[in-house]
Write a protein that holds these residues in place. Structure first.
Motif, PDB file in Angstrom:
ATOM      1  N   TYR A   1     -40.309 135.478 -68.188  1.00 45.50           N
ATOM      2  CA  TYR A   1     -41.391 135.999 -67.148  1.00 45.50           C
ATOM      3  C   TYR A   1     -42.478 136.566 -67.790  1.00 45.50           C
ATOM      4  CZ  TYR A   1     -37.962 139.633 -68.450  1.00 45.50           C
ATOM      5  OH  TYR A   1     -37.143 140.546 -69.233  1.00 45.50           O
ATOM      6  N   GLU A   2     -42.644 136.262 -69.044  1.00 41.79           N
ATOM      7  CA  GLU A   2     -43.733 136.763 -69.925  1.00 41.79           C
ATOM      8  C   GLU A   2     -44.861 135.696 -69.971  1.00 41.79           C
ATOM      9  OE1 GLU A   2     -43.017 138.332 -73.846  1.00 41.79           O
ATOM     10  OE2 GLU A   2     -41.309 139.633 -73.154  1.00 41.79           O
ATOM     11  N   HIS A   3     -45.945 136.062 -70.006  1.00 41.13           N
ATOM     12  CA  HIS A   3     -47.184 135.147 -69.944  1.00 41.13           C
ATOM     13  C   HIS A   3     -47.333 134.643 -71.381  1.00 41.13           C
ATOM     14  CE1 HIS A   3     -48.794 136.578 -66.281  1.00 41.13           C
ATOM     15  NE2 HIS A   3     -48.749 137.682 -66.426  1.00 41.13           N
ATOM     16  N   PRO A   4     -47.284 133.258 -71.557  1.00 39.80           N
ATOM     17  CA  PRO A   4     -47.264 132.768 -73.042  1.00 39.80           C
ATOM     18  C   PRO A   4     -48.544 132.651 -73.384  1.00 39.80           C
ATOM     19  CG  PRO A   4     -47.096 130.949 -71.302  1.00 39.80           C
ATOM     20  CD  PRO A   4     -47.107 132.298 -70.395  1.00 39.80           C
ATOM     21  N   PHE A   5     -48.740 132.521 -74.606  1.00 41.72           N
ATOM     22  CA  PHE A   5     -50.119 132.407 -75.280  1.00 41.72           C
ATOM     23  C   PHE A   5     -50.486 131.055 -75.017  1.00 41.72           C
ATOM     24  CE2 PHE A   5     -50.035 135.876 -78.645  1.00 41.72           C
ATOM     25  CZ  PHE A   5     -51.229 136.380 -78.506  1.00 41.72           C
ATOM     26  N   ASN A   6     -52.023 130.892 -74.830  1.00 42.52           N
ATOM     27  CA  ASN A   6     -52.608 129.731 -74.752  1.00 42.52           C
ATOM     28  C   ASN A   6     -53.228 129.455 -76.348  1.00 42.52           C
ATOM     29  OD1 ASN A   6     -54.705 127.881 -74.493  1.00 42.52           O
ATOM     30  ND2 ASN A   6     -55.325 128.568 -72.745  1.00 42.52           N
ATOM     31  N   LEU A   7     -52.600 128.792 -77.162  1.00 44.20           N
ATOM     32  CA  LEU A   7     -53.021 128.680 -78.629  1.00 44.20           C
ATOM     33  C   LEU A   7     -54.404 128.227 -78.977  1.00 44.20           C
ATOM     34  CD1 LEU A   7     -49.692 127.656 -80.267  1.00 44.20           C
ATOM     35  CD2 LEU A   7     -50.242 129.810 -79.446  1.00 44.20           C
ATOM     36  N   PRO A   8     -54.742 127.131 -78.053  1.00 43.96           N
ATOM     37  CA  PRO A   8     -56.141 126.607 -78.382  1.00 43.96           C
ATOM     38  C   PRO A   8     -57.527 127.707 -78.005  1.00 43.96           C
ATOM     39  CG  PRO A   8     -54.946 124.796 -77.356  1.00 43.96           C
ATOM     40  CD  PRO A   8     -54.115 126.128 -77.529  1.00 43.96           C
ATOM     41  N   LEU A   9     -56.989 128.300 -77.096  1.00 40.16           N
ATOM     42  CA  LEU A   9     -57.815 129.540 -76.488  1.00 40.16           C
ATOM     43  C   LEU A   9     -57.871 130.521 -77.570  1.00 40.16           C
ATOM     44  CD1 LEU A   9     -59.665 130.881 -74.487  1.00 40.16           C
ATOM     45  CD2 LEU A   9     -57.721 131.873 -73.234  1.00 40.16           C
ATOM     46  N   LEU A  10     -56.556 130.919 -78.011  1.00 41.69           N
ATOM     47  CA  LEU A  10     -56.513 132.071 -79.003  1.00 41.69           C
ATOM     48  C   LEU A  10     -57.350 131.663 -80.412  1.00 41.69           C
ATOM     49  CD1 LEU A  10     -55.010 134.628 -79.828  1.00 41.69           C
ATOM     50  CD2 LEU A  10     -53.311 133.237 -80.808  1.00 41.69           C
ATOM     51  N   ALA A  11     -56.996 130.315 -80.764  1.00 44.92           N
ATOM     52  CA  ALA A  11     -57.435 129.702 -82.052  1.00 44.92           C
ATOM     53  C   ALA A  11     -59.104 129.751 -81.950  1.00 44.92           C
ATOM     54  CB  ALA A  11     -56.954 128.530 -82.538  1.00 44.92           C
ATOM     55  N   ALA A  12     -59.616 129.314 -80.860  1.00 43.93           N
ATOM     56  CA  ALA A  12     -61.138 129.295 -80.707  1.00 43.93           C
ATOM     57  C   ALA A  12     -61.572 130.465 -80.521  1.00 43.93           C
ATOM     58  CB  ALA A  12     -61.501 128.300 -79.319  1.00 43.93           C
ATOM     59  N   SER A  13     -60.929 131.634 -79.679  1.00 44.55           N
ATOM     60  CA  SER A  13     -61.817 132.675 -79.636  1.00 44.55           C
ATOM     61  C   SER A  13     -61.530 133.543 -80.791  1.00 44.55           C
ATOM     62  CB  SER A  13     -61.174 133.477 -78.365  1.00 44.55           C
ATOM     63  OG  SER A  13     -59.928 133.441 -78.506  1.00 44.55           O
TER      64      SER A  13
END
Lengths: 385, 97, 294
Positions: free
Chosen positions: C161-173
């Motif tokens: 029930y936890e929100h997962p990471f959006n890896l491309p967004l994390l890397a890019a930001s």
């Protein structure tokens, strides 16, 4: 090999212990420093950050101590002499990758400017309560080399010595200084470069294909393999064999762990450095390291005036512990007294080695300031009764 | 397929041919190669390897076009394709039918 | 013409020169996407025609952490989460070499998350290949920071029930100059992405969605690894330059793949040299440039 003159600030300086540690490391040829600010060690990082650009070193302020320790290991495998400094909570964080350094047999130096603990404790005040963490802080069995300077001059010298030991024995080496020494400003004489002896890293002479990263069956200390030279070696923090390949069984564990420990144990006579004074005919011997070895001097002088035969041992290396010497002395003297700024850490090693053959006393202190010499004097009087 | 254009130089194009090599004992029977072979060259065999998996076998040896897809998808480095320089027989191209 | 050559181990697979053959077969489960990803990287290295002596691979802990042990390069298997800072030290010591971090989603993004974002921020010249199987596989299938909502794991037995990471967004930001995501099925595009990432100066990031049949598929009743590959086939949407805020991965829905970011930015060492040059002028010898004195 001698130090390079461009790295050595030859001359007489007025430096604090932390700056002196930094100068020692730079003189030893340290070219990579990864650290994270933490009181009271930060001046080391600051000095290095100022000095590095013009001597071809790279200082990087990492995101935390976990990363700092990992980065210096990476740089060491990349061929640089590398170091970090920290204190208190940062030392705890570094313990994880310190263990990796032990397992990968990576030469590097870590300076811990000890402050009062546990937890955040006393960020700006001294302690010597990380001594057992230095010995056993990372999980698993291993042997460690730890040095304890008592002055800025010694901070300079021991930083060089630490690098030399780490290269010689292919292992991380700790310099366990404290806030007092770190922030104490004294005259530091930096000798000319040609008077500073350095131990250079031992690389394999074998060609790729024949050399292995942990060739312990043929060498006392396995030579390292350079990266980027076609050796295409593998190293792992898992229990491994000489090839560096993970081997997960009891036999490999026994071989690997024993050997990494034994390479220090075999050379304790070379590593252990004690400064003894008046120990030949002493009835009481005082033992201390770092700042405490200076603090006990007035008490010793006063006891001597009282006619008590007091000898002293300043432990320049705290780990490995001078077991042989303490056993020897325990049979000859009336009492051994340990002065340390904690509630009893290295003392218990002394007590173990004395094995009931003489009285053992601890002059403890929870940290925050150094001992009152009066308390030390009273302990000597008590032991002399 | 019948809506595809026939290239004008179809006569000059030589269809590449490949020869499959299967290292049976490395195979873990995932069937990626069988599933994604564009020419249906492979099928899982009935035999077992030492690990107890069914390695693939070549059922249409002459249809391999050396696309390397099986080699690239294989997670176990158990299959590879070598280019066969000379075509021994002309394989009819589907679009010619 | 018979092409059935069924020869045992004496045969040489074309990728063998990049593998430690004395350690093959590897420990990964049948249908695991890791072997496929290694092939993609090996092919990329071949196509780049790099001197393989000048390539180092660093891994952390976990299934993907074992990659370093199988690649015949200078390879480092470090501690959990610390592959990136270890690689940073290695890169600074040997800036002439290509440093590739090959690790898993838990290693890089959970325990190593802080190192990941800071190294991206500094734009340290390294390539990070993150094999994302949505789960901690080596330890037996626990919930990961990438596990989609409602997906089950051994520690989210009733569904995550936890929100997962959006890896491309994390890397890019965080500052990565190259960001791509492909699945293990998009093998040629993945190879191209890894090739571009390695060639790219600065912090490049490739997320590889890979099947884990033993844990992720089994705990979620998704069938075999092959079924996951078929799922990728049917549900991947190629969208180069996609708005990264919209590339989250939900449980068994569309997976947006493609090359998302490819920009130019000075690397850590370029910035270091520029900063020091500004202050010290000619007295400063640029770091990482061969002055013939080492």
């Amino acid at each position: 090999m001698k130090a390079k003159s461009e790295n050595v600030l030859t001359g007489a300086h007025y430096l604090d212990g932390n700056h002196a540690s930094a100068e020692g490391a730079i003189a030893a040829g340290c070219k990579f420093f990864a650290g994270y600010p933490i009181t009271p060690s930060t001046e080391i990082a600051e000095r290095v950050a100022r000095r590095f650009p013009l001597i071809g070193g790279v200082f990087i302020q990492m995101e935390d101590e976990l990363a700092s320790m990992a980065a210096i290991l990476g740089a060491a495998w990349g061929g640089r002499k590398s170091m970090s400094c920290t204190s208190g909570p940062g030392f705890s964080l570094m313990m994880e990758n310190f263990g990796l350094g032990i397992m990968l047999e990576t030469p590097c130096v870590l300076v811990n400017v000890q402050r009062g603990g546990p937890s955040t404790g006393l960020p700006t005040l001294p302690g010597q309560a990380d001594m057992m963490q230095a010995r056993w802080g990372s999980h698993g069995d291993y042997e460690i080399i730890a040095l304890a300077p008592d002055s800025p001059q010694e901070s300079f010298e021991l930083a060089i010595h630490a690098f030399n030991l780490s290269e010689k024995y292919r292992t991380p080496v700790l310099v366990m200084t404290d806030e007092c020494v770190g922030h104490m400003t004294e005259k530091v004489v930096i000798p000319p470069a040609e008077e500073i002896d350095l131990v250079e890293r031992l690389y394999t002479e074998k060609p790729p294909g024949e050399a292995q990263p942990f060739e312990w069956s043929n060498y006392d200390i396995p030579p390292m393999l350079p990266v980027g030279k076609g050796y295409k070696f593998h190293i792992t923090g898992l229990t491994h064999d000489e090839r560096g390949y993970p081997i997960i069984n009891a036999e490999a564990q026994d071989e690997n762990v024993r050997r990494v420990s034994d390479k220090i144990k075999r050379h304790t006579d070379d590593i252990i450095w004690l400064e003894e004074k008046d120990t030949d005919d002493a009835e009481i011997i005082m033992m201390a390291y770092g700042i405490s070895s200076r603090v006990m001097q007035p008490a010793i002088a006063r006891a001597k005036q009282d006619g008590i035969k007091v000898g002293q041992i300043k432990m320049v290396t705290v780990w490995p512990f001078p077991e042989k010497r303490v056993r020897e002395l325990a049979g000859k003297v009336k009492a051994l007294i340990m002065v340390e700024m904690n509630l009893g850490q290295v003392y218990y090693e002394m007590e173990r080695c004395a094995a009931g053959k003489c009285q053992t006393l601890l002059v403890d202190h929870a940290g925050g300031t150094v001992h009152n010499p009066e308390v030390i004097y009273n302990a000597i009087k008590e032991a002399a009764k | 397929m019948r809506f595809w254009r026939i290239p004008l130089d179809i006569d000059q194009i030589k269809i590449p041919r490949g020869e499959l090599h299967i290292i049976k004992e490395r195979c873990k029977g995932c069937a990626f190669c069988v599933e994604y072979c564009p020419k249906g060259v492979l099928k899982l065999s009935d035999e077992f390897n030492a690990k107890g998996y069914h390695p693939p076998e070549v059922i249409k040896p002459n249809e391999c076009v050396n696309c390397d897809l099986c080699e690239m998808l294989c997670p176990d480095f158990a299959i590879y394709c070598l280019r066969v320089e000379e075509c021994q027989e002309e394989v009819p191209v589907e679009s010619k039918k | 013409m018979s092409v059935e050559i069924q020869q045992p181990p004496t045969e040489e697979h074309p990728k063998e020169k990049l593998l430690r053959m004395d350690r093959i077969p590897h420990i990964w489960c049948p249908t695991c996407g890791l072997g496929t990803t290694i092939t993609a990287m090996a092919t990329a290295l071949e196509q780049l025609e790099l001197d393989l002596n000048d390539v180092a691979v660093v891994s952390g802990i976990g299934c993907t952490g074992r990659v370093a042990g199988y690649m015949k390069l200078d390879s480092f298997h470090t501690t959990h989460g610390r592959s990136v800072p270890f690689a940073l030290g290695l890169h600074i010591a040997r800036p002439d070499m290509k440093t590739i971090v090959f690790s898993g989603d838990g290693d890089l993004i959970s325990i190593g998350g802080n190192h990941f974002i800071h190294t991206a921020r500094r734009n340290v010249d390294m390539t990070v290949i993150c094999v994302n199987n949505f789960i901690y596989a080596m330890t037996g299938g626990q919930v990961a920071p990438t596990t989609p909502i409602t997906a089950r794991s051994s520690t989210s037995p009733y569904g995550n029930y936890e929100h997962p990471f959006n890896l491309p967004l994390l890397a890019a930001s965080s500052g990565a100059v190259y960001v791509a995501r492909w699945t293990a099925l998009h093998i040629r595009r993945l190879t191209t992405a890894i090739k571009e990432a390695i060639a790219k100066p600065g912090f490049s990031f490739v997320e590889v969605i890979a099947p884990c049949s033993t844990l992720y598929a089994r705990l979620n009743k998704l069938g075999s690894g092959l079924d996951l590959m078929k799922f990728y086939h049917d549900n991947s949407v190629i969208k180069h330059g996609a708005d990264l805020r919209e590339v989250d991965i939900d449980f068994q829905t569309k997976i947006v793949v493609g090359k998302f970011v490819d920009i130019e930015k000075p690397t850590y060492i370029e910035c270091l040299n520029e900063g020091n040059k500004r202050v010290f002028g000619d007295k400063y010898k640029p770091y990482g440039v061969d002055h013939g004195d080492s």
